[in-house]
Structure formats: structure tokens, C-alpha cells
Design a protein around this motif. Structure first.
Motif, mmCIF file in Angstrom:
data_model
loop_
_atom_site.group_PDB
_atom_site.id
_atom_site.type_symbol
_atom_site.label_atom_id
_atom_site.label_comp_id
_atom_site.label_asym_id
_atom_site.label_seq_id
_atom_site.Cartn_x
_atom_site.Cartn_y
_atom_site.Cartn_z
ATOM 1 N N ALA A 1 94.224 -14.566 -57.961
ATOM 2 C CA ALA A 1 95.174 -13.490 -57.654
ATOM 3 C C ALA A 1 94.639 -12.135 -58.106
ATOM 4 O O ALA A 1 94.734 -11.145 -57.371
ATOM 5 N N GLU A 2 94.059 -12.083 -59.307
ATOM 6 C CA GLU A 2 93.534 -10.816 -59.817
ATOM 7 C C GLU A 2 92.275 -10.366 -59.072
ATOM 8 O O GLU A 2 92.033 -9.184 -58.917
ATOM 9 N N LEU A 3 91.478 -11.314 -58.617
ATOM 10 C CA LEU A 3 90.287 -10.957 -57.844
ATOM 11 C C LEU A 3 90.681 -10.379 -56.489
ATOM 12 O O LEU A 3 90.140 -9.376 -56.047
ATOM 13 N N LEU A 4 91.637 -11.013 -55.846
ATOM 14 C CA LEU A 4 92.001 -10.603 -54.495
ATOM 15 C C LEU A 4 92.990 -9.440 -54.455
ATOM 16 O O LEU A 4 92.902 -8.590 -53.568
ATOM 17 N N ALA A 5 93.949 -9.403 -55.372
ATOM 18 C CA ALA A 5 94.978 -8.351 -55.382
ATOM 19 C C ALA A 5 95.290 -7.959 -56.823
ATOM 20 O O ALA A 5 96.294 -8.402 -57.382
ATOM 21 N N PRO A 6 94.446 -7.143 -57.436
ATOM 22 C CA PRO A 6 94.633 -6.788 -58.840
ATOM 23 C C PRO A 6 96.009 -6.170 -59.094
ATOM 24 O O PRO A 6 96.421 -5.257 -58.387
ATOM 25 N N SER A 7 96.679 -6.688 -60.109
ATOM 26 C CA SER A 7 98.046 -6.241 -60.396
ATOM 27 C C SER A 7 98.131 -4.743 -60.675
ATOM 28 O O SER A 7 99.108 -4.102 -60.298
ATOM 29 N N HIS A 8 97.108 -4.169 -61.293
ATOM 30 C CA HIS A 8 97.157 -2.736 -61.586
ATOM 31 C C HIS A 8 96.999 -1.867 -60.339
ATOM 32 O O HIS A 8 97.369 -0.699 -60.350
ATOM 33 N N GLU A 9 96.472 -2.435 -59.263
ATOM 34 C CA GLU A 9 96.297 -1.665 -58.033
ATOM 35 C C GLU A 9 97.513 -1.734 -57.105
ATOM 36 O O GLU A 9 97.685 -0.870 -56.259
ATOM 37 N N VAL A 10 98.333 -2.755 -57.243
ATOM 38 C CA VAL A 10 99.401 -2.986 -56.258
ATOM 39 C C VAL A 10 100.771 -2.457 -56.698
ATOM 40 O O VAL A 10 101.737 -2.567 -55.947
ATOM 41 N N ARG A 11 100.838 -1.879 -57.880
ATOM 42 C CA ARG A 11 102.106 -1.303 -58.355
ATOM 43 C C ARG A 11 102.638 -0.302 -57.337
ATOM 44 O O ARG A 11 101.888 0.514 -56.809
ATOM 45 N N GLY A 12 103.937 -0.369 -57.101
ATOM 46 C CA GLY A 12 104.566 0.592 -56.205
ATOM 47 C C GLY A 12 104.409 0.290 -54.727
ATOM 48 O O GLY A 12 104.991 0.976 -53.889
ATOM 49 N N MET A 13 103.630 -0.718 -54.384
ATOM 50 C CA MET A 13 103.448 -1.077 -52.979
ATOM 51 C C MET A 13 104.512 -2.093 -52.558
ATOM 52 O O MET A 13 105.061 -2.798 -53.389
ATOM 53 N N LYS A 14 104.772 -2.162 -51.272
ATOM 54 C CA LYS A 14 105.681 -3.174 -50.740
ATOM 55 C C LYS A 14 104.933 -4.499 -50.619
ATOM 56 O O LYS A 14 103.721 -4.517 -50.417
ATOM 57 N N THR B 1 101.946 -14.526 -53.457
ATOM 58 C CA THR B 1 100.995 -13.949 -54.414
ATOM 59 C C THR B 1 101.194 -12.442 -54.509
ATOM 60 O O THR B 1 101.135 -11.870 -55.602
ATOM 61 N N ALA B 2 101.443 -11.799 -53.380
ATOM 62 C CA ALA B 2 101.693 -10.353 -53.384
ATOM 63 C C ALA B 2 102.891 -10.021 -54.269
ATOM 64 O O ALA B 2 102.845 -9.077 -55.063
ATOM 65 N N ALA B 3 103.951 -10.813 -54.168
ATOM 66 C CA ALA B 3 105.161 -10.570 -54.969
ATOM 67 C C ALA B 3 104.880 -10.762 -56.456
ATOM 68 O O ALA B 3 105.320 -9.959 -57.289
ATOM 69 N N VAL B 4 104.140 -11.801 -56.795
ATOM 70 C CA VAL B 4 103.815 -12.069 -58.200
ATOM 71 C C VAL B 4 102.947 -10.947 -58.761
ATOM 72 O O VAL B 4 103.201 -10.440 -59.861
ATOM 73 N N GLN B 5 101.926 -10.537 -58.025
ATOM 74 C CA GLN B 5 101.026 -9.488 -58.507
ATOM 75 C C GLN B 5 101.748 -8.160 -58.655
ATOM 76 O O GLN B 5 101.518 -7.416 -59.605
ATOM 77 N N LYS B 6 102.651 -7.862 -57.726
ATOM 78 C CA LYS B 6 103.449 -6.635 -57.807
ATOM 79 C C LYS B 6 104.312 -6.663 -59.072
ATOM 80 O O LYS B 6 104.372 -5.691 -59.815
ATOM 81 N N GLY C 1 84.581 0.581 -50.209
ATOM 82 C CA GLY C 1 85.872 1.248 -50.224
ATOM 83 C C GLY C 1 87.034 0.423 -49.700
ATOM 84 O O GLY C 1 88.153 0.897 -49.660
ATOM 85 N N LYS C 2 86.784 -0.804 -49.293
ATOM 86 C CA LYS C 2 87.860 -1.664 -48.812
ATOM 87 C C LYS C 2 88.685 -2.168 -49.990
ATOM 88 O O LYS C 2 88.235 -2.171 -51.128
ATOM 89 N N SER C 3 89.891 -2.634 -49.691
ATOM 90 C CA SER C 3 90.751 -3.186 -50.740
ATOM 91 C C SER C 3 90.619 -4.695 -50.843
ATOM 92 O O SER C 3 90.819 -5.256 -51.908
ATOM 93 N N ASP C 4 90.328 -5.336 -49.712
ATOM 94 C CA ASP C 4 90.255 -6.803 -49.746
ATOM 95 C C ASP C 4 88.849 -7.269 -50.111
ATOM 96 O O ASP C 4 87.861 -6.817 -49.559
ATOM 97 N N PHE C 5 88.804 -8.156 -51.097
ATOM 98 C CA PHE C 5 87.537 -8.711 -51.573
ATOM 99 C C PHE C 5 87.055 -9.752 -50.569
ATOM 100 O O PHE C 5 87.790 -10.683 -50.224
#
Length: 194
Positions: A122-135, A149-154, A13-17
Motif C-alpha cells: 500500500a505504501e509503495l503504490l499509494a503513499p499515505s502522505h501523498e494522498v491526504r485530501g484526495m478523494k 486500499t485508497a480509503a485505508v491510505q487516505k 513524474g508519474k504517481s503510479d509505481f
């Protein structure tokens, strides 16, 4: 591929791989490549890079400093390790060598193994579809990546969502064609005769 890895290896259930745990223990136990080995080497052994992938030797090598920082959750170091895993899964000795072409030539981004490994990481660690709407800061902390990377994935996630929304609400090609067809008279359409 990244989605499958996250689905199979993130049952807690964690978010970080857990890239370090995955490379340390789990990946070697898979049938993908029983000969795989993660080598943590002294920083001096890799003076010009943070890590390297040598498919012909079944090895990913990372600097000791990168490995230790990744274990502590450092975003950049985690990305280095995920990047090398990307090379290992996506490339072979021939395709990885394209990353080292001379400076005068240009490899298109979609063919560039370095860009491919960056996208994989980037997709393994912070999938773009999961980070929408996050800061951005929130993404960085929760997913264990750099703020860049967070900014790019967002951005990718939001652009993809906007595209899907626009596509969903625009008339389909079939609807568009039926709406724009002219009413025909009772005549048969002209056909070319031989």
C-alpha cells in the motif's frame, strides 16, 4: 524503504509505481539479489493463491492472469505483485513461514508477515502522505490501487497529519514542565541522606 524505491525509480513524474516493470526489468539488475527471478506461471500452478515468494529460491511467482491484469493497470493485481515484493525485501524463509501458522494461534499484526507485506504494498503504490485530501476514487485511479486500499491510505494519511498537527501545537514536555514547576523558596531541596 518504499519511499526510497519511489524516489529512485520514479523519475518520470508519474504517481503510479510501475510494479510490473520494476519486477520484470529493474529489480533483477540491482545488486540486492542478482539471482532474483520473476516467474509468471499458469494459474493452475498456484491454485490457492495469486502469488508466492520463495526467498530460498530467489523467486517471486505470480499467476499469469495476475501479471497480465497488473500490466493493464488492475489495482488488485498490482497490489498482489507489490505484496510479493514486500515479502521478498522484508522476509526470509523463516519469517515468511510465520504466515502459515495454524488457525488456533494468533500472530500480532506487527509481527504478521502478511500484514507487513500488505502495508509495504500500500505504501509503495499509494503513499499515505501523498494522498491526504484526495478523494478515494481519485487515489484509486491516479495510484492504480483498489478503492479499499485508497480509503485505508487516505485515512492513515489524514490521521498522521492530524497527529503531527496536534503534536506541533501542544507544548513540549520541557515547556510543560517549566510552566508547571512551583516557585521554590530560598531553601535547598530535601535530599535523602545515607
Amino acid at each position: 524503504m518504499t519511499m526510497m524505491l519511489r524516489t529512485v525509480f520514479m523519475q518520470d513524474g508519474k504517481s503510479d509505481f510501475d510494479i510490473v516493470g520494476f519486477l520484470d526489468k529493474r529489480f533483477a539488475s540491482l545488486d540486492y539479489d542478482p539471482e532474483f527471478n520473476l516467474e509468471v506461471v499458469e494459474d493452475e500452478e498456484l491454485p490457492t493463491r495469486f502469488g508466492e515468494t520463495v526467498p530460498s529460491e530467489h523467486v517471486i511467482r505470480v499467476r499469469q492472469s495476475v501479471y497480465l491484469k497488473a500490466k493493464q493497470g488492475d489495482g488488485f493485481s498490482r497490489q498482489v505483485m507489490a505484496h510479493e515484493l514486500g515479502h521478498y525485501l522484508l522476509h526470509n524463509a523463516e519469517t515468511v513461514s510465520h504466515a502459515y501458522v495454524d488457525d488456533s494461534s494468533h500472530v500480532p499484526d506487527e509481527m504478521n508477515p502478511e500484514k507487513q507485506a500488505d502495508v509495504f504494498a500500500a505504501e509503495l503504490l499509494a503513499p499515505s502522505h501523498e494522498v491526504r485530501g484526495m478523494k478515494i476514487h481519485q487515489i484509486s485511479v491516479i495510484y492504480g490501487v483498489t478503492k479499499r486500499t485508497a480509503a485505508v491510505q487516505k485515512q492513515i494519511g489524514e490521521r498522521t497529519a492530524a497527529h503531527r498537527k496536534a503534536t506541533k501545537h501542544s507544548p513540549s514536555k520541557k515547556q510543560h514542565n517549566s510552566n508547571t514547576k512551583k516557585k521554590r523558596s530560598g531553601r535547598k531541596p530535601n535530599r535523602h541522606r545515607r
